[in-house]
Design a protein around this motif. Structure first.
Motif, short mmCIF file in Angstrom:
data_model
loop_
_atom_site.label_atom_id
_atom_site.label_comp_id
_atom_site.label_asym_id
_atom_site.label_seq_id
_atom_site.Cartn_x
_atom_site.Cartn_y
_atom_site.Cartn_z
N HIS A 1 0.85 -1.19 0.00
CA HIS A 1 0.00 0.00 0.00
C HIS A 1 0.88 1.23 0.00
CE1 HIS A 1 -3.95 -1.87 1.72
NE2 HIS A 1 -3.58 -2.39 0.57
N PHE A 2 0.52 2.19 -0.82
CA PHE A 2 1.26 3.45 -0.86
C PHE A 2 0.34 4.50 -0.25
CE2 PHE A 2 4.05 6.40 -3.59
CZ PHE A 2 5.09 6.29 -2.68
N GLU A 3 0.77 5.08 0.87
CA GLU A 3 -0.12 5.95 1.65
C GLU A 3 0.50 7.31 1.85
OE1 GLU A 3 -0.09 3.95 5.37
OE2 GLU A 3 -1.33 2.28 4.68
N GLY A 4 -0.33 8.26 2.12
CA GLY A 4 0.15 9.59 2.47
C GLY A 4 -1.04 10.44 2.82
N GLN B 1 4.19 15.85 2.47
CA GLN B 1 5.02 15.34 1.38
C GLN B 1 5.47 13.90 1.64
OE1 GLN B 1 5.33 17.14 -1.45
NE2 GLN B 1 3.87 18.36 -0.29
N PHE B 2 5.25 13.40 2.85
CA PHE B 2 5.72 12.05 3.17
C PHE B 2 4.83 11.02 2.51
CE2 PHE B 2 5.87 14.44 7.32
CZ PHE B 2 7.03 15.10 6.97
N ARG B 3 5.46 9.95 2.05
CA ARG B 3 4.72 8.81 1.51
C ARG B 3 5.24 7.56 2.19
NH1 ARG B 3 2.47 12.51 0.04
NH2 ARG B 3 1.92 13.24 -2.03
N ILE B 4 4.31 6.71 2.60
CA ILE B 4 4.69 5.48 3.28
C ILE B 4 4.33 4.30 2.39
CG2 ILE B 4 4.43 4.09 5.38
CD1 ILE B 4 5.32 6.82 6.12
N PHE C 1 9.25 7.74 2.00
CA PHE C 1 9.69 8.59 0.90
C PHE C 1 9.17 10.00 1.11
CE2 PHE C 1 9.30 4.33 -0.79
CZ PHE C 1 10.42 4.18 -1.60
N GLU C 2 9.78 10.92 0.38
CA GLU C 2 9.27 12.28 0.36
C GLU C 2 9.04 12.65 -1.09
OE1 GLU C 2 11.91 15.04 2.15
OE2 GLU C 2 10.46 16.69 2.07
N MET C 3 7.87 13.21 -1.42
CA MET C 3 7.61 13.63 -2.79
C MET C 3 8.26 15.00 -3.00
SD MET C 3 6.30 12.95 -5.71
CE MET C 3 4.91 11.88 -5.97
N ALA D 1 11.99 10.90 -3.04
CA ALA D 1 13.32 10.77 -2.43
C ALA D 1 13.20 9.82 -1.26
CB ALA D 1 13.81 12.13 -1.98
N GLU D 2 14.21 8.95 -1.09
CA GLU D 2 14.21 8.02 0.03
C GLU D 2 14.51 8.74 1.33
OE1 GLU D 2 16.31 4.21 -0.40
OE2 GLU D 2 17.01 5.09 -2.26
N ILE D 3 13.83 8.34 2.39
CA ILE D 3 14.13 8.90 3.70
C ILE D 3 14.76 7.78 4.53
CG2 ILE D 3 13.19 10.00 5.75
CD1 ILE D 3 12.80 11.73 3.36
#
Ligand code: TYD
Ligand code: MG
Length: 451
Positions: free
Chosen positions: A233-236, A241-244, A261-263, A269-271
């Motif tokens: 699942h791609f969530e935010g 801007q964060f995506r999990i 991630f950050e959009m 971009a990887e966090i």
């Protein structure tokens, strides 16, 4: 007995019903039942089978080599990379960044030597190329197609035999094996079935994109979840801007891993150190703000919980939660009232997990209780303190797993003390001041002087 009558499938949860109804009994959604074509005709004698060769459980077989994308946040959630011949579903809200993530992943997989085909059914090839240019990936050896007819896609894959095929998205594809409209349950199911069968037959890893819609107008990817090996699942949250990236099913790895991630203007971009990110907006110590030392999969993650407690004239005070379970909040309020004598009647309660993260660990109970008490008493918690522990209905605090990892992460980020439950394995404190408690009432008395 073979079925010849039509049956009805809920587009939201995939449950089947013999009769049409306005509301799905299984999930409670309205207007989501769709007719599905009748199954194989009645009365046909089953064809004679042939005996298959059986084998033992201990047959020598080298584990399939996984392909790593080099995007660590993605590879970890996949369980260490992509397994050949596996089928993966990437589900998420429209616009969350699924196509962006997969285009970036495709470029990295292809650059790493895995032959990669990206089929877009949503965007024209020129649009995908434009995005690739914007992401600085235009020269990656990804082969691109814009197509929605599954038969043509399968013929192409059959000829190309790629190591990885990305299908964006499952709802736009259609096959004449089902006679309903693209995006309907019947189509989504048939398309997913044919693609996963191709993956097993030819050893190609397949990633399917699925949009989730609240309305259930378009078939949710729920019906596909059973057919694939891995569901991500791609969530935010909107406005963040964060995506999990969260693994919710994985036949080849753990399911509790997350990737962060950050959009950005140039893609995702990887966090690598999410704690820093989730704590970055934290200001001065304030009442109601508590840092929870959590664990997501194999990684510790510190997040700020914020509570606000305010008097209300309403007979039914508000209980609003973002990023945590509302039922669990009700339970903790009840335990505070019944076991510690601290009532929340006549008080609105708001609870928020900062940064748009969703947490589900019971270990957050104690941190939530601390945030509620701190907000109610108007007293900030001692600065640089992390909190974790599970609360039982009796008001006792239960120890939680991975105490050492939680403390280590706290120390790494400059915290100096921790409040946690008694019992469990003793862990090196590493210089942190530990306050271990056996009862929730201890927290109320000792830390806030309430109760
Ligand atoms: P997209 O990957 O198209 O979402 P999905 O496939 O899940 O529907 O991403 C859409 C959003 O991402 C869009 O609102 C624009 C934003 N975006 C960025 O902020 N930066 C970028 O580099 C890219 C490619 C998209
Ligand atoms: Mg898309």
């Amino acid at each position: 007995m073979a079925r010849s009558a039509p049956r009805y499938v809920c587009t939201a949860c995939g449950a089947t019903h013999p009769k049409w109804a306005g509301r799905c009994d299984a999930c409670g959604a309205w207007n989501t039942l769709e007719e599905e074509g009748a199954r194989a005709g009645p009365g046909k004698a089953p064809s004679a089978g042939r005996a298959i060769a059986l084998s033992t459980l201990d047959a020598e077989e080298a584990p399939a080599p996984r392909a790593a994308s080099g995007i660590a946040e993605l590879d970890r959630v996949l369980g260490g990379g992509l397994v050949p011949a596996s089928a993966v579903l990437l589900a998420g809200d429209p616009g969350i960044g699924k196509s962006t993530l997969l285009l970036q992943a495709a470029a990295r997989f292809a650059a790493g030597g895995l032959s990669t085909v990206y089929i877009s059914g949503e965007e024209a090839a020129a649009q995908v190329r434009m995005r690739a240019k914007r992401l600085g990936l235009a020269d990656a050896p990804v082969r691109l197609g814009a197509e929605t007819a599954l038969s043509d896609i399968l013929a192409t894959l059959e000829a190309e035999r790629p190591g990885l095929a990305i299908i964006d998205s499952i709802q736009t594809m259609w096959t004449d094996a089902a006679d309903s409209a693209p995006g309907s349950v019947g189509q989504v199911r048939a398309v997913a079935h044919q693609l996963t069968a191709f993956a097993k037959r030819r050893g190609t890893a397949i990633i399917l994109v699925g949009h989730v819609t609240k309305e259930g107008q378009i078939a949710g990817p729920r019906v596909v979840e059973h057919m694939v090996d891995t569901v991500l699942h791609f969530e935010g949250e909107r406005g963040h801007q964060f995506r999990i990236l969260r693994g919710v099913k994985n036949r080849f790895g753990a399911t509790d891993e997350i990737g962060v991630f950050e959009m950005t203007g140039s893609g995702l971009a990887e966090i690598g150190n999410p704690s820093e990110l989730f704590l970055s907006e934290r200001g001065q110590p304030a009442p109601g703000s508590v840092v929870f030392a959590g664990i997501e999969g194999s990684r510790p993650l510190l997040v700020e919980l914020q509570a606000l407690v305010a008097p209300t004239p309403q007979a039914q005070p508000r209980r609003t939660v973002v990023g945590w379970d509302g039922g669990r909040l009700a339970m903790i309020l009840a335990v505070l009232e019944a076991r510690c004598g601290i009532p929340f009647a006549g008080l609105d309660v708001y609870l928020n997990v900062a940064g748009g993260l969703k947490i589900s660990e019971p270990a957050a109970d104690l941190a939530v209780a601390a945030a509620l008490l701190s907000a109610r008493e108007g007293t900030p918690l001692a600065p640089e303190t992390v909190v974790f522990g599970e609360i039982s209905l009796s008001g006792a605090l239960r120890p939680v797993s991975q105490t050492e990892n939680r403390l280590k992460e706290a120390r790494k980020l400059g915290f100096t003390s921790a409040i946690l439950s008694e019992g469990g394995k003793s862990a090196p404190t590493g210089g942190l001041t530990l306050t271990r408690m056996g009862q929730l009432a201890d927290l109320a008395d000792e830390t806030f002087g309430a109760g």
